[in-house]
Write a protein that holds these residues in place. Structure first.
Motif, PDB file in Angstrom:
ATOM      1  N   ARG A 119     116.765  77.137 101.501  1.00 55.77           N
ATOM      2  CA  ARG A 119     118.171  77.558 101.617  1.00 55.77           C
ATOM      3  C   ARG A 119     118.875  77.776 100.279  1.00 55.77           C
ATOM      4  O   ARG A 119     120.080  78.031 100.241  1.00 55.77           O
ATOM      5  N   MET A 147     123.909  77.726  92.016  1.00 60.00           N
ATOM      6  CA  MET A 147     123.953  76.663  91.007  1.00 60.00           C
ATOM      7  C   MET A 147     123.235  77.114  89.737  1.00 60.00           C
ATOM      8  O   MET A 147     123.768  76.991  88.631  1.00 60.00           O
ATOM      9  N   ALA A 168     115.644  73.562  85.093  1.00 64.68           N
ATOM     10  CA  ALA A 168     114.975  73.989  86.330  1.00 64.68           C
ATOM     11  C   ALA A 168     115.877  73.771  87.539  1.00 64.68           C
ATOM     12  O   ALA A 168     115.797  72.745  88.214  1.00 64.68           O
ATOM     13  N   ALA A 169     116.731  74.739  87.802  1.00 65.56           N
ATOM     14  CA  ALA A 169     117.640  74.611  88.961  1.00 65.56           C
ATOM     15  C   ALA A 169     117.053  75.268  90.201  1.00 65.56           C
ATOM     16  O   ALA A 169     117.641  75.181  91.281  1.00 65.56           O
ATOM     17  N   ASP A 212     107.064  73.966  97.453  1.00 63.35           N
ATOM     18  CA  ASP A 212     105.971  73.056  97.089  1.00 63.35           C
ATOM     19  C   ASP A 212     104.626  73.519  97.642  1.00 63.35           C
ATOM     20  O   ASP A 212     103.585  73.151  97.109  1.00 63.35           O
ATOM     21  N   ILE A 252     105.948  73.421  87.999  1.00 60.82           N
ATOM     22  CA  ILE A 252     106.286  74.106  86.740  1.00 60.82           C
ATOM     23  C   ILE A 252     106.679  73.087  85.672  1.00 60.82           C
ATOM     24  O   ILE A 252     106.177  73.126  84.536  1.00 60.82           O
ATOM     25  N   LYS A 261     107.585  63.461  86.276  1.00 64.34           N
ATOM     26  CA  LYS A 261     107.398  64.815  85.750  1.00 64.34           C
ATOM     27  C   LYS A 261     107.545  64.872  84.225  1.00 64.34           C
ATOM     28  O   LYS A 261     107.455  65.948  83.629  1.00 64.34           O
ATOM     29  N   VAL A 299     121.721  66.990  99.113  1.00 68.37           N
ATOM     30  CA  VAL A 299     121.778  68.243  99.868  1.00 68.37           C
ATOM     31  C   VAL A 299     121.815  67.925 101.356  1.00 68.37           C
ATOM     32  O   VAL A 299     121.378  66.873 101.796  1.00 68.37           O
ATOM     33  N   PHE A 348     123.036  73.123  98.647  1.00 70.64           N
ATOM     34  CA  PHE A 348     122.602  74.486  98.932  1.00 70.64           C
ATOM     35  C   PHE A 348     123.766  75.356  99.384  1.00 70.64           C
ATOM     36  O   PHE A 348     124.593  74.912 100.191  1.00 70.64           O
ATOM     37  N   ASN A 368     129.735  71.645  94.179  1.00 71.45           N
ATOM     38  CA  ASN A 368     128.611  70.718  94.185  1.00 71.45           C
ATOM     39  C   ASN A 368     128.998  69.498  93.347  1.00 71.45           C
ATOM     40  O   ASN A 368     129.992  69.527  92.608  1.00 71.45           O
TER      41      ASN A 368
HETATM   42  O1  PMT Z   1     120.956  77.598  94.852  1.00 69.92           O
HETATM   43  P1  PMT Z   1     122.131  76.877  95.474  1.00 69.92           P
HETATM   44  O2  PMT Z   1     122.386  77.306  96.898  1.00 69.92           O
HETATM   45  O3  PMT Z   1     123.351  76.900  94.611  1.00 69.92           O
HETATM   46  O4  PMT Z   1     121.700  75.323  95.604  1.00 69.92           O
HETATM   47  C1  PMT Z   1     121.503  74.582  94.433  1.00 69.92           C
HETATM   48  C2  PMT Z   1     120.295  73.635  94.554  1.00 69.92           C
HETATM   49  C3  PMT Z   1     120.555  72.572  95.595  1.00 69.92           C
HETATM   50  C4  PMT Z   1     119.036  74.415  94.928  1.00 69.92           C
HETATM   51  C5  PMT Z   1     120.093  73.002  93.122  1.00 69.92           C
HETATM   52  O5  PMT Z   1     121.229  72.278  92.789  1.00 69.92           O
HETATM   53  C6  PMT Z   1     118.880  72.079  93.090  1.00 69.92           C
HETATM   54  O6  PMT Z   1     118.911  70.910  93.426  1.00 69.92           O
HETATM   55  N1  PMT Z   1     117.723  72.633  92.662  1.00 69.92           N
HETATM   56  C7  PMT Z   1     116.412  71.957  92.659  1.00 69.92           C
HETATM   57  C8  PMT Z   1     115.884  71.966  94.043  1.00 69.92           C
HETATM   58  C9  PMT Z   1     114.509  71.359  94.132  1.00 69.92           C
HETATM   59  O7  PMT Z   1     113.552  72.061  94.331  1.00 69.92           O
HETATM   60  O8  PMT Z   1     114.427  70.110  93.947  1.00 69.92           O
HETATM   61  P2  PMT Z   1     113.080  69.251  94.056  1.00 69.92           P
HETATM   62  O9  PMT Z   1     113.565  67.850  94.099  1.00 69.92           O
HETATM   63  O10 PMT Z   1     112.215  69.728  95.184  1.00 69.92           O
HETATM   64  O11 PMT Z   1     112.312  69.575  92.704  1.00 69.92           O
HETATM   65  C10 PMT Z   1     112.519  68.796  91.523  1.00 69.92           C
HETATM   66  C11 PMT Z   1     112.451  69.658  90.290  1.00 69.92           C
HETATM   67  O12 PMT Z   1     111.122  70.133  90.132  1.00 69.92           O
HETATM   68  C12 PMT Z   1     113.355  70.869  90.310  1.00 69.92           C
HETATM   69  O13 PMT Z   1     113.901  71.015  89.047  1.00 69.92           O
HETATM   70  C13 PMT Z   1     112.394  72.023  90.617  1.00 69.92           C
HETATM   71  O14 PMT Z   1     112.831  73.243  90.025  1.00 69.92           O
HETATM   72  C14 PMT Z   1     111.101  71.528  89.966  1.00 69.92           C
HETATM   73  N2  PMT Z   1     109.887  72.025  90.583  1.00 69.92           N
HETATM   74  C15 PMT Z   1     109.650  71.844  91.902  1.00 69.92           C
HETATM   75  C16 PMT Z   1     108.469  72.318  92.464  1.00 69.92           C
HETATM   76  C17 PMT Z   1     107.541  73.003  91.633  1.00 69.92           C
HETATM   77  N3  PMT Z   1     106.421  73.510  92.127  1.00 69.92           N
HETATM   78  N4  PMT Z   1     107.798  73.153  90.341  1.00 69.92           N
HETATM   79  C18 PMT Z   1     108.928  72.663  89.783  1.00 69.92           C
HETATM   80  O15 PMT Z   1     109.145  72.798  88.575  1.00 69.92           O
END
Ligand code: PMT
Length: 403
Positions: free
Chosen positions: A210, A215, A273-274, A279, A309, A343, A353, A359, A364
């Motif tokens: 979503r 952001m 990394a936003a 996954d 990443i 990480k 969220v 999202f 936020n």
């Molecule tokens: O885009 P919007 O609608 O404005 O919403 C914003 C948001 C909620 C998406 C944003 O604020 C946010 O939280 N982004 C990260 C979402 C996320 O994937 O979180 P995670 O907890 O699953 O991942 C943790 C971190 O690892 C993140 O920085 C992600 O970019 C990174 N990651 C995740 C998976 C992957 N394969 N590689 C990564 O680098």
């Protein structure tokens, strides 16, 4: 926040929202901005020049044919004087005249004659705003680097409800103040990832999430405003590239985002990394649309894990300063801290969220953690939140390089 000695030229065009611009002059003056007002002829039917003169403490100009002011090429002087031009309200008419490069009154002439960044705050009936002509003009302006502030959605003076309300005075003032930035990332190269990734199942279906990209785009803009050279790696979103962003790379899948971020990272000082990176991806992408079997057997998809990443970068001997995000539905602090260490990150910005949170939403809240500290950034518009996050990132980055 200060606008001390900043020279703001406020253009007021003809619309009922002109009454809000009186308040805007007050709010700008609260931050010690030097404000000069130029009105279109139509605007004077809504608010008098005397009102703006009293509020700004400066004479107000309306006509290009003011013999006294123009004796010394007054409009050129004003065009050179301005550090920012903000047109609020920006009617459909002035957006059209700007998009077509007309110079048929003082305000449009000034916009052409000035090198100052131009900000427009549209205000009009929701039907007008949705009209294809208006949208085309807005897109033309956007592509030329004009900054669009709003419009917001809500009740309108005409009784309609919808998009087209001018932003509130304090929002416009804050956007202008933020536009001057603080130079905290000057000289640095920053990569920002934003939006979702799509993992294709077949030519018509994918696994996505979503994330709207709002952001991440706000973070990219805030980093650019802070003076960074910004590369924005964006998943599939329908957002315009924020002003000031140096390079935008559009990707679809997590694997593409992984490849682009790693390629850019070799030159970067900071990676934020936003993006909500998928996954998992299907083991196989079907070349043709998968058909329903109608035998009630359902469908099983075999998924494999995408490479992480952030973890890939932190495993490299030299890598940029790493700022992760954590999107959690529960136990936000503890999951975020686990991700920070697992990480190998320098900082992590965690958000809760869920329905209406994180999202897609326009605002936020974040809790930011690093090895020996944390700060809560309360709920606010994503643009402002991003600005606050960048302040934190800049401080932690400088501290890490100093030590
Ligand atoms: O885009 P919007 O609608 O404005 O919403 C914003 C948001 C909620 C998406 C944003 O604020 C946010 O939280 N982004 C990260 C979402 C996320 O994937 O979180 P995670 O907890 O699953 O991942 C943790 C971190 O690892 C993140 O920085 C992600 O970019 C990174 N990651 C995740 C998976 C992957 N394969 N590689 C990564 O680098």
């Amino acid at each position: 926040m200060s606008l001390a000695q900043r020279r703001i030229l406020l253009g007021v065009s003809g619309g009922i929202a002109a009454y809000k611009s009186c308040e805007l002059v007050r709010r700008l003056r609260d931050l010690d901005a030097d404000v000069r007002v130029v009105m279109t002829e139509s605007a004077t039917h809504f608010v008098s020049a005397t009102t703006f003169q009293a509020l700004s403490g400066q004479s107000v100009r309306v006509s290009l044919w003011d013999a006294q002011a123009e004796a010394a090429m007054g409009h050129i002087e004003l065009a050179r004087w301005a550090e920012r031009i903000l047109i609020a309200p920006a009617s459909a008419d002035i957006l059209a005249r700007l998009a077509h490069g007309l110079a048929d009154d003082l305000l449009t002439t000034l916009c052409l004659a000035s090198a100052a960044p131009l900000y427009v705050a549209p205000a009009m009936n929701q039907q007008m705003w949705a009209h294809a002509s208006v949208q085309t003009n807005v897109e033309t302006l956007r592509q030329r680097g004009v900054h669009l502030l709003g419009p917001a959605s809500g009740d309108q003076a005409c009784g309609d409800v919808g998009n087209g309300r001018m932003l509130e005075a304090h929002e416009l003032r804050d956007a202008l103040a933020a536009s001057f930035g603080d130079g905290s990332l000057a000289g640095l190269k920053v990569i920002v990832s934003a939006g979702p990734t799509y993992e294709d199942i077949d030519p018509v279906r994918f696994i996505g999430n979503r994330s709207s990209g709002r952001m991440g785009f706000a973070v990219a803009q805030a980093a650019a405003l802070a003076g960074a050279q910004v590369t924005l790696v964006a998943g599939p979103v329908s957002l315009a590239t924020p002003a000031g962003v140096t390079q935008r790379i559009d990707v679809r899948s997590a694997a593409q985002m992984h490849a682009e971020v790693l390629a850019a990272a070799a030159q970067a000082d900071i990676y934020i990394a936003a993006a909500a990176v998928g996954d998992f991806r299907p083991n196989e992408v079907s070349a043709h649309k998968l058909k329903k079997t109608c035998d009630g057997a359902g469908l099983s998809l075999q998924l494999s894990e995408n490479p992480d990443i952030l973890a890939s970068l932190s495993a490299q001997p030299t890598h940029p300063f790493l700022v992760g995000f954590a999107a959690e539905t529960q136990d936000v602090a503890s999951y975020a801290k686990q991700k920070l260490s697992r990480k190998g990150l320098d900082m992590i910005a965690a958000n809760q969220v869920g329905e209406g949170l994180g999202f897609e939403a326009a605002d936020n809240a974040l809790s930011v953690y690093w090895a020996d500290g944390s700060i809560d950034l309360p709920r606010v518009a994503k643009a402002e939140l991003a600005r606050q996050l960048i302040t934190q990132v800049a401080q932690r980055y400088r501290a890490s390089r100093a030590g």
